[in-house]
Each structure stands twice: as structure tokens, then as C-alpha cells.
Design an enzyme around this catalytic site. Structure first.
Site, PDB file in Angstrom:
ATOM      1  N   TYR A   1      26.199  24.466  15.884  1.00 25.02           N
ATOM      2  CA  TYR A   1      25.096  23.567  16.955  1.00 25.02           C
ATOM      3  C   TYR A   1      24.699  22.203  15.900  1.00 25.02           C
ATOM      4  O   TYR A   1      24.636  22.352  14.757  1.00 25.02           O
ATOM      5  CB  TYR A   1      23.628  24.239  17.027  1.00 25.02           C
TER       6      TYR A   1
ATOM      7  N   ASP B   1      16.299  27.941  12.214  1.00 23.70           N
ATOM      8  CA  ASP B   1      17.396  26.953  11.724  1.00 23.70           C
ATOM      9  C   ASP B   1      16.636  26.186  10.600  1.00 23.70           C
ATOM     10  O   ASP B   1      17.356  25.533   9.788  1.00 23.70           O
ATOM     11  CB  ASP B   1      18.074  26.023  12.628  1.00 23.70           C
TER      12      ASP B   1
HETATM   13 CO    CO Z   1      21.673  25.595  23.368  1.00 22.98          CO
END
Ligand code: CO
Length: 630
Positions: free
Chosen positions: A373, A289
Site C-alpha cells: 500500500y 503501519d
Molecule cells: Co484499502
């Protein structure tokens, strides 16, 4: 306003760097700007005051591999260097990712695959382009690709993750804006339940929460001058990088009138989220990420009263758009101070006095939304010299559809027909320590017990085992909670009043895993940094990112494993400490439909850096009831 060479790039400087590159004869007409970032001066130049203010520009030209790296002087707008780098891929680009979504939706094979699932409303299909990794598909060769997975929303504001369109993967050529391949592993029943988390979907709401107000009638105790923050005895500078997000520079603590250095630079250099399900739909998922999407690029603006409470100072982040224009993320970084419980306390049972001091911390934070996320990164500075990084993980787990009633082996059922695979979140903090100067050593310290015998008659003895880590291969280490293993960053040439070398101690805050995938797996090779908790390297300005500068579709081996294979000496030199930490996420039903914050991080504690408790001079809280001594 100070004019440090470490000030963040301004919008005007980004425009000037962009213009300098565009007007160069080597500029390819259709090039995309991947990034424009501050060219951080080398440490020696900073010390000597010879740092040149410059910007780094990365370009990608055309659909193939390779990038162009340019350094532009911001003193006179001249080109300092212009390098074409073959065979590498930049981070995933937002413009290309948007094209992937729209082009895929128009592809007849994709529409046919949706139709096999009874889906005709393509407008409400949510397509998530994912970094592809390296798995030996023909589609990966010589292309910049994404693997697209799909979800179905019932309306535009619906939580699409409630309904994974299982079995359907699209290999998409980002550079050429074309579908390479529509892969259908077979239809799985579409889950029916919503997974809405709006207040209006979760009534009745609680009515018995009374307000809490944080007030600082005299204002905060910190000052801000450009990107220089001062609070109590701390000083630091901050910048914002597209990949690392918040970067701390020149962290110092003023002690007895001396401004003492602790960290030259600190950031999250990389992270990886490998999934543990071996199936066709999940087995390739392993997102970097920082390097593939960018923790800074994915940062969203913060909101007063929601993300931070109190007297807040916000910093905007100025990044570059893919057209080379300044792009401002307003309120990207939050600065505030907060009460942190008790700092120290003692009740003198004989003298009848009690003394308590409150702990307080300065918080510098930002939150990145990487697709499903959220990652919040919170740096804390305490009155007693502690520095802590706390990562807050929230958002939505990456789900899969399963046939109702089945029990997946590598995932947790979170709703009828929905499961979320076992996965890890592993972060690499790059910590360029300068404890009282740049020449530091790293020692592993842990407890060891003694065998029973004349020297240990009551079998109770334990002592500290202190091992200096002399070379890079010696310094590939893992945590061990049983022996309280930690690492001291020591200045061998500076001592405290007790004659001990001054040091800071990197302390794991909780048990932290390393990578569970095999070392010779695709992600094992690509996320080599995650195979050990600790790495130490001698300082090199160009060694900045734990998986290398170009992790997107990189076959692996770059970054820490490659650098440290040279087994360079770590003695009598400027060292950089890399700490891999994080958590293995076995998903809970309670993590659905949005995950309550889960925490990970680490602590940097002074260890003989001071001569005694440095927070003795913290005054008792008003109105004076917190102390009774003279
Ligand atoms: Co997680």
C-alpha cells in the site's frame, strides 16, 4: 540557519548519539539500533528556553523480548538515561525481515508446500512478512515473530499480487532467524492473469492529453530556514519521525502583527488496517503501519514532476540504520504551493461589480510505501486560516486466491480467481492545540431541532448545542453527520473583537467510520484508539502514540484507552485532541491492479479566531479582471 531545539537531527548528531551509546559499558555487543530520534523538548522547557538538545536511542539485544531506551545529550554526548524495558517488542526490523524471506525460501517444508502447488521456481516467489498480531498461537509466546505470506511472480518485475499462494503461512522467529512452523491450509488454484501496471503493458496509451505546465517565474512565496517554513502569515517547523513520518511543530498565524499560536504539534500517531474476512488466511491481518512498520521508515524519495508539481523545496529525512549510522532518505518531504480554486467570490447584481479571489495553499507532504500500500499525507495551509490533512490511499490491495467461479462473502472479486477482502484504514491524528496559548477547552458543537410549539410555530428552528467536554471519558465521542457534529478547540481566556472566545473547529470532512471488529476481538483490544473518533487528553509529553509505544504483538489496552480510563480533567489545562478518521474499503474491480487514489482526512477551521474573513487582503489576481470595485 536557526538553532531551534526542534531542528531535525543531523547525520552527525545521529553518529554522535550512536557512538555515545556504543562506548557505554552497558552496550550489548550485538545490539541492533531500532531508532535514533530527536528527543523532543518538553513544552515548558521550550517556552522557558531551557530545552536540552538530545537524542533518543532504542536498542534491541538478542532474540527475546525487551528493548533498551537511552537518551543521549547532544550538548556533551553524555548519557542522560538508560532504561531496560522488559516484555515489549520493537517495531519489525528490516534486517530481520530480510532474513525471514531468505531463510524461509530454504526451508524444506516450505519448498515442499510450494511443490504441492507445482511451484519449483523459488527465486520468483515473493514473501511478505506481516506483523503477527496476537491470536493465541504457541509461536507467538515470548518471541518476536512475523507471519509470512507468499506470492508468485513470473519474472522479477512482475506484480506478484496477481498470484497469491493461497493457504500457505509461515510463522517465523525474527529474533532467532528460524522458521517455527509452516502451515498449509490447502491448495487453491493459482490465478492465471497478470496484473501489470507498466505503461508497456497497457497499450495503446492515450494520445490526447496536452501538457499542463505550472510555472512560478518569480519563485515560490515561501521561505525555508533550517526546518522553519514561512508562507504568507503562516509559520511552522517540521521534523520527521520513523513512526509518525512528518511532524508539524509550532504552527502559527501572524494576525495584525501578532504571531498567534494554533498547534504546538501535529502528526499521525498511529494507524491500523484491520481486515474483515474471518478465514484462516485473512482473519489475522491487521497492520499497525505506524507502530509496526513505521510511516517514516517506509518513506520513499519523491520525484520532481511526478509527486509534486511546481517550484518545489525538498527536505531530506535523516533516520538511523539498524547499525546506528545515519541513513538519508533524499527528497522525503515535498514543500510547494498550489492554486486551490476560488477563495471567495461575489457578484453584486445591483452595483454591477464582481469580485473574485483565488485560493492558494501551502502543501507539505510525504508518501509512505508500506508493503503493498501507498499512503500520501498532505498537510494544506490556506490563506483563510484553514488547515487540512488529506490522506491519499493508493498502491495495491492485499489479495487472496479463490477458486474460479466462487463468490466470497467477505471480499470482492477483482480478477478471475483473485479477490480482495473488506478492510478498513483508520488513522489517529494527534493534535496538540495551543489556540492563542496552551490552556484550551474542547466543546462538542452540533445542531439540535426544537419541538413544534409556540416557540417554533413553523417547525423550522434549529440551534447550536454546545457541550464542553470536561473529562476524558466524556470526550470519547463519535461523528454524527446528521447533526453536523464537530469539535471546537476554544481558548476560554482570549476573545475576538466580538467578545467571543477564540477557537478552531475540528470538522470531519466526510463520514468516517470507527473500528468494525468487536471491541473484545484481538484487534479491537489492540487498536482501542479506533473505537471512537474523538479522544481528548491533558497534555503529557510521554503520551505520544495512540496504541502505546510498543504495539507490535502487544496484547492490547495500551495508549488512549489506558490513559483516558483515569478520566482526568480537561478543564483549565493544556489539552491534546486525538482524531480517528479513515475509511472502510469495500474493494472495487476498479481498484485492481493498482488502486486509484482514495481520499480521507479532516479540516481545522478558524471559528471566531479572527474577527472577520481573514482573506479580504488577498489581492485580486493579475491582470485585474477579477475585480471591478474601487
Ligand atoms: Co484499502
Amino acid at each position: 540557519m536557526t538553532t531551534s531545539p526542534l531542528e531535525m537531527l543531523s547525520g552527525a548528531e545521529i553518529s554522535r548519539a550512536s557512538a555515545a551509546v556504543r562506548t557505554d559499558s552497558r552496550f550489548p555487543a550485538d545490539a541492533t539500533f531500532v531508532h535514533i530520534v530527536l528527543h523532543e523538548p518538553d513544552k515548558a522547557d521550550l517556552v522557558q528556553g531551557t530545552a536540552v538538545r538530545a537524542a533518543e536511542v532504542q536498542l534491541v539485544d538478542g532474540p527475546g523480548l525487551g528493548v533498551i531506551e537511552v537518551v543521549v545529550s547532544l550538548d556533551d554526548d553524555s548519557i542522560i538515561s538508560w532504561d531496560a524495558i522488559d516484555g515489549v517488542r520493537p517495531t519489525l526490523l528490516f534486517g530481520e525481515a530480510m532474513h525471514a524471506i531468505f531463510t524461509t525460501k530454504e526451508h524444506p517444508e516450505y519448498i515442499a508446500a510450494l511443490a504441492r502447488r507445482g511451484i519449483t521456481d523459488v527465486d520468483n516467489v515473493q514473501i511478505d512478512p506481516w506483523p503477527a498480531g496476537v491470536f493465541g498461537y504457541d509461536a507467538e509466546t515470548d518471541r518476536r515473530i512475523a507471519r509470512c505470506i507468499s506470492f508468485l511472480r513470473t519474472d522479477p518485475l512482475d506484480n506478484g499480487y496477481a498470484r497469491p499462494i493461497e493457504g500457505l503461512i509461515v510463522h517465523f522467529d525474527l529474533g532467532r532467524n528460524e522458521v517455527i512452523e509452516v502451515i498449509d491450509h490447502g491448495v487453491v488454484t493459482m490465478p492465471e492473469q497478470h496484473a501489470r501496471y507498466f505503461a508497456s503493458d497497457n497499450e495503446p496509451l492515450r494520445t490526447d492529453l496536452k501538457p499542463i505546465h505550472i510555472t512560478q517565474p518569480d519563485g515560490p512565496s515561501f521561505t525555508v530556514d533550517g526546518n522553519l517554513i514561512r508562507w504568507q502569515k503562516w509559520a511552522l517547523r517540521i521534523t520527521f519521525d520513523p513512526y509518525e513520518g512528518l511532524v508539524l511543530h509550532q504552527v502559527t498565524y501572524t494576525d495584525g502583527g501578532r504571531e498567534r499560536s494554533i498547534l504546538h504539534r501535529a502528526s499521525i500517531s498511529e494507524m491500523v488496517v484491520p481486515y474483515g474476512d474471518p478465514g484462516e488466511q485473512q482473519g489475522w491481518k491487521n497492520a499497525f503501519d505506524a507502530g509496526e512498520w513505521g510511516l517514516g521508515r517506509m518513506t520513499q524519495s519523491l520525484t520532481l514532476g511526478c509527486d509534486c508539481l511546481g517550484e518545489i523545496h525538498y527536505f531530506d529525512a535523516v533516520l538511523a540504520s539498524e547499525k546506528g549510522e545515519p541513513q538519508v532518505i533524499e527528497n522525503a518531504i515535498c514543500l510547494h504551493e498550489e492554486d486551490a480554486g476560488i477563495g471567495w467570490k461575489h457578484v453584486d447584481l445591483f452595483g454591477g461589480t464582481h469580485e473574485v479571489r483565488r485560493s492558494r495553499r501551502l502543501v507539505v507532504s510525504f508518501i509512505s510505501t508500506v508493503g503493498n500500500y501507498e499512503y500520501g499525507f498532505f498537510w494544506y495551509f490556506y490563506l483563510d486560516g484553514n488547515i487540512q490533512l488529506e490522506v491519499k490511499l493508493t498502491g495495491i490491495v492485499s489479495p487472496m486466491a479463490i477458486e474460479p467461479g466462487t463468490n466470497p462473502e467477505f471480499a470482492t472479486v477483482v480478477a478471475p480467481g483473485v479477490a480482495a477482502a473488506n478492510h478498513q484504514h483508520l488513522f489517529s491524528a494527534r493534535l496538540d492545540f495551543d489556540v492563542d496559548g496552551s490552556v484550551n477547552e474542547v466543546h462538542e458543537v452540533e445542531t439540535e431541532t426544537l419541538p413544534a410549539g409556540p416557540d417554533n410555530p413553523w417547525k423550522n428552528a434549529f440551534r447550536v448545542k454546545d457541550t464542553r467536554l470536561d473529562t476524558e471519558l466524556d470526550a470519547r465521542r463519535d461523528t454524527n453527520a446528521a447533526t453536523s457534529r464537530a469539535w471546537k478547540i476554544v481558548n476560554p481566556n482570549v476573545t475576538n473583537a466580538l467578545g467571543q472566545p477564540t477557537a478552531y473547529k475540528l470538522t470531519p470532512m466526510m463520514s468516517t467510520p470507527t473500528l468494525l471488529a468487536h471491541p473484545d476481538s484481538s484487534v479491537g483490544k489492540r487498536a482501542g484508539f479506533a473505537q471512537h473518533n474523538l479522544w481528548v487528553t491533558p497534555y503529557r509529553a510521554e503520551e505520544r502514540r495512540a496504541a502505546g509505544n510498543y504495539p507490535n504483538q502487544h496484547e492490547g489496552g495500551d495508549g488512549l484507552p489506558r490513559w483516558t480510563a483515569a478520566d482526568r480533567s480537561l478543564v483549565d489545562t493544556d489539552v491534546v485532541v486525538w482524531y480517528t478518521f479513515g475509511l472502510t474499503h469495500i474493494v472495487r474491480p476498479e481498484d485492481w491492479p493498482v488502486t486509484p487514489v482514495e481520499y480521507t482526512g479532516f479540516l481545522l477551521r478558524p471559528f471566531g479566531f479572527f474577527d472577520r474573513n481573514p482573506a479580504l487582503d488577498v489581492p485580486p489576481s493579475a491582470p485585474g479582471a477579477c475585480h471591478e470595485g474601487p
